[in-house]
Structures are given as C-alpha cells and as structure tokens.
Design a protein around this motif. Structure first.
Motif, PDB file in Angstrom:
ATOM      1  N   THR A 127     -26.525  -3.688  57.740  1.00  0.00           N
ATOM      2  CA  THR A 127     -26.802  -4.567  58.884  1.00  0.00           C
ATOM      3  C   THR A 127     -28.257  -5.016  58.901  1.00  0.00           C
ATOM      4  O   THR A 127     -28.560  -6.170  59.198  1.00  0.00           O
ATOM      5  CB  THR A 127     -26.452  -3.864  60.202  1.00  0.00           C
ATOM      6  N   SER A 128     -29.181  -4.131  58.573  1.00  0.00           N
ATOM      7  CA  SER A 128     -30.597  -4.504  58.543  1.00  0.00           C
ATOM      8  C   SER A 128     -30.867  -5.543  57.461  1.00  0.00           C
ATOM      9  O   SER A 128     -31.602  -6.513  57.681  1.00  0.00           O
ATOM     10  CB  SER A 128     -31.470  -3.277  58.296  1.00  0.00           C
ATOM     11  N   THR A 129     -30.258  -5.360  56.290  1.00  0.00           N
ATOM     12  CA  THR A 129     -30.461  -6.305  55.192  1.00  0.00           C
ATOM     13  C   THR A 129     -29.881  -7.672  55.538  1.00  0.00           C
ATOM     14  O   THR A 129     -30.535  -8.705  55.289  1.00  0.00           O
ATOM     15  CB  THR A 129     -29.815  -5.763  53.905  1.00  0.00           C
ATOM     16  N   ILE A 130     -28.703  -7.692  56.118  1.00  0.00           N
ATOM     17  CA  ILE A 130     -28.094  -8.973  56.505  1.00  0.00           C
ATOM     18  C   ILE A 130     -28.936  -9.664  57.572  1.00  0.00           C
ATOM     19  O   ILE A 130     -29.185 -10.873  57.487  1.00  0.00           O
ATOM     20  CB  ILE A 130     -26.641  -8.757  56.980  1.00  0.00           C
ATOM     21  N   PHE A 131     -29.399  -8.913  58.571  1.00  0.00           N
ATOM     22  CA  PHE A 131     -30.213  -9.499  59.633  1.00  0.00           C
ATOM     23  C   PHE A 131     -31.514 -10.075  59.086  1.00  0.00           C
ATOM     24  O   PHE A 131     -31.894 -11.211  59.405  1.00  0.00           O
ATOM     25  CB  PHE A 131     -30.497  -8.449  60.714  1.00  0.00           C
ATOM     26  N   ILE A 132     -32.204  -9.331  58.256  1.00  0.00           N
ATOM     27  CA  ILE A 132     -33.471  -9.816  57.707  1.00  0.00           C
ATOM     28  C   ILE A 132     -33.234 -10.983  56.749  1.00  0.00           C
ATOM     29  O   ILE A 132     -34.030 -11.926  56.702  1.00  0.00           O
ATOM     30  CB  ILE A 132     -34.244  -8.651  57.053  1.00  0.00           C
ATOM     31  N   PHE A 133     -32.128 -10.971  56.013  1.00  0.00           N
ATOM     32  CA  PHE A 133     -31.793 -12.085  55.134  1.00  0.00           C
ATOM     33  C   PHE A 133     -31.554 -13.364  55.948  1.00  0.00           C
ATOM     34  O   PHE A 133     -32.007 -14.445  55.555  1.00  0.00           O
ATOM     35  CB  PHE A 133     -30.560 -11.748  54.292  1.00  0.00           C
ATOM     36  N   ILE A 134     -30.867 -13.258  57.073  1.00  0.00           N
ATOM     37  CA  ILE A 134     -30.652 -14.420  57.943  1.00  0.00           C
ATOM     38  C   ILE A 134     -31.983 -14.926  58.495  1.00  0.00           C
ATOM     39  O   ILE A 134     -32.211 -16.146  58.565  1.00  0.00           O
ATOM     40  CB  ILE A 134     -29.670 -14.069  59.077  1.00  0.00           C
ATOM     41  N   LEU A 135     -32.884 -14.011  58.855  1.00  0.00           N
ATOM     42  CA  LEU A 135     -34.205 -14.426  59.343  1.00  0.00           C
ATOM     43  C   LEU A 135     -34.991 -15.143  58.250  1.00  0.00           C
ATOM     44  O   LEU A 135     -35.664 -16.153  58.511  1.00  0.00           O
ATOM     45  CB  LEU A 135     -34.994 -13.212  59.838  1.00  0.00           C
ATOM     46  N   ILE A 136     -34.914 -14.661  57.032  1.00  0.00           N
ATOM     47  CA  ILE A 136     -35.626 -15.311  55.922  1.00  0.00           C
ATOM     48  C   ILE A 136     -35.022 -16.685  55.646  1.00  0.00           C
ATOM     49  O   ILE A 136     -35.757 -17.648  55.372  1.00  0.00           O
ATOM     50  CB  ILE A 136     -35.614 -14.405  54.674  1.00  0.00           C
ATOM     51  N   LEU A 137     -33.701 -16.808  55.719  1.00  0.00           N
ATOM     52  CA  LEU A 137     -33.074 -18.126  55.550  1.00  0.00           C
ATOM     53  C   LEU A 137     -33.527 -19.104  56.640  1.00  0.00           C
ATOM     54  O   LEU A 137     -33.789 -20.286  56.365  1.00  0.00           O
ATOM     55  CB  LEU A 137     -31.551 -18.004  55.561  1.00  0.00           C
ATOM     56  N   GLY A 138     -33.620 -18.631  57.867  1.00  0.00           N
ATOM     57  CA  GLY A 138     -34.108 -19.479  58.954  1.00  0.00           C
ATOM     58  C   GLY A 138     -35.549 -19.908  58.757  1.00  0.00           C
ATOM     59  O   GLY A 138     -35.917 -21.057  59.005  1.00  0.00           O
ATOM     60  N   LEU A 139     -36.383 -18.974  58.300  1.00  0.00           N
ATOM     61  CA  LEU A 139     -37.779 -19.307  58.015  1.00  0.00           C
ATOM     62  C   LEU A 139     -37.872 -20.321  56.890  1.00  0.00           C
ATOM     63  O   LEU A 139     -38.660 -21.278  56.966  1.00  0.00           O
ATOM     64  CB  LEU A 139     -38.552 -18.039  57.654  1.00  0.00           C
ATOM     65  N   TYR A 140     -37.055 -20.163  55.856  1.00  0.00           N
ATOM     66  CA  TYR A 140     -37.037 -21.119  54.741  1.00  0.00           C
ATOM     67  C   TYR A 140     -36.600 -22.505  55.229  1.00  0.00           C
ATOM     68  O   TYR A 140     -37.179 -23.518  54.853  1.00  0.00           O
ATOM     69  CB  TYR A 140     -36.103 -20.600  53.643  1.00  0.00           C
ATOM     70  N   HIS A 141     -35.603 -22.550  56.097  1.00  0.00           N
ATOM     71  CA  HIS A 141     -35.125 -23.821  56.652  1.00  0.00           C
ATOM     72  C   HIS A 141     -36.226 -24.509  57.474  1.00  0.00           C
ATOM     73  O   HIS A 141     -36.427 -25.729  57.364  1.00  0.00           O
ATOM     74  CB  HIS A 141     -33.887 -23.571  57.513  1.00  0.00           C
ATOM     75  N   GLU A 142     -36.947 -23.735  58.289  1.00  0.00           N
ATOM     76  CA  GLU A 142     -38.052 -24.300  59.071  1.00  0.00           C
ATOM     77  C   GLU A 142     -39.166 -24.797  58.152  1.00  0.00           C
ATOM     78  O   GLU A 142     -39.784 -25.832  58.415  1.00  0.00           O
ATOM     79  CB  GLU A 142     -38.590 -23.249  60.040  1.00  0.00           C
ATOM     80  N   TRP A 143     -39.429 -24.072  57.093  1.00  0.00           N
ATOM     81  CA  TRP A 143     -40.480 -24.453  56.166  1.00  0.00           C
ATOM     82  C   TRP A 143     -40.111 -25.736  55.428  1.00  0.00           C
ATOM     83  O   TRP A 143     -40.936 -26.637  55.283  1.00  0.00           O
ATOM     84  CB  TRP A 143     -40.719 -23.312  55.197  1.00  0.00           C
ATOM     85  N   ILE A 144     -38.861 -25.851  54.963  1.00  0.00           N
ATOM     86  CA  ILE A 144     -38.411 -27.048  54.243  1.00  0.00           C
ATOM     87  C   ILE A 144     -38.448 -28.279  55.148  1.00  0.00           C
ATOM     88  O   ILE A 144     -38.840 -29.372  54.726  1.00  0.00           O
ATOM     89  CB  ILE A 144     -36.991 -26.832  53.671  1.00  0.00           C
TER      90      ILE A 144
END
Length: 117
Positions: free
Chosen positions: A92-109
């Motif tokens: 659950t921690s890995t999935i949650f942090i992975f979703i946060l990193i995807l969101g950060l990548y989307h904001e950055w792009i």
C-alpha cells in the motif's frame, strides 16, 4: 476591609499612572486611508469586486494544499508499520507513493510547477 480598600486604591493609582505614561510616550500617528483600511489578500476592498484573478496563483495554492494533505496521509503510515503486516504495508505504501510521483510528473509535464510564468 481597610486593607482591601487600600489595595484597590494603590492598584488603581498604578494603573492610572501607567495609562497616562503610555498616552504621553506613544508615537502620534497620522491617519492614512491605506493603513486604516482592512487588508484582505492584497486586494483593495473599495475597488470593483470582479477583478481578474491569477489562475497560476490559484493552481499553486491548490498544489500546496494537496501537498499538505499528502504529508498528513504519509506520516501515520510510519506509525502503522509495527502494527500491520509487512507485505500489506509495503504494497500500500509503494502504490500510494507511486501515485504521488505520477501526479508530480503530470504537474511537471504540464508546467504547473513553473514559478516564473
């Protein structure tokens, strides 16, 4: 009874002396319309209320709010480490942090993290 009355008189005299000293010593201020008006988010309250609002400022505020909520969710995950199963907690921690990193990548792009617009 006389002691209480004397105490009240002494306290009242001290209070009066301090108040008079403050009135005499304080800095006289010139009344300014900008200083006496209420300050609300940098907008002048006496102007037209439908001024254009910076959408970039709004997006940065929303990103900051989401970041705060993420921190609030991540901190208890550390406390639940001892009381949960390691594989479930890690998944659950890995999935949650992975979703946060995807969101950060989307904001950055999309350029939402560019502060110099």
């Amino acid at each position: 009874m006389i002691m209480v009355l004397m105490f009240l008189i002494v306290v009242s005299i001290i209070n009066l002396v301090i108040t008079l000293l403050i009135v005499m010593i304080n800095k006289k201020q010139i009344s300014d319309s900008q200083k006496s008006s209420p300050f609300e988010c940098g907008f002048n309250p006496m102007t037209f209320k439908r001024l254009p609002f910076s959408i970039h400022f709004f997006l940065i505020a929303v990103i900051f709010l989401i970041f705060d909520i993420e921190i609030i969710i991540i901190l208890p995950m550390i406390l639940t480490l001892k009381s949960s199963q390691m594989t479930a907690w890690l998944l659950t921690s890995t999935i949650f942090i992975f979703i946060l990193i995807l969101g950060l990548y989307h904001e950055w792009i999309n350029g939402m993290l560019n502060w110099t617009k």
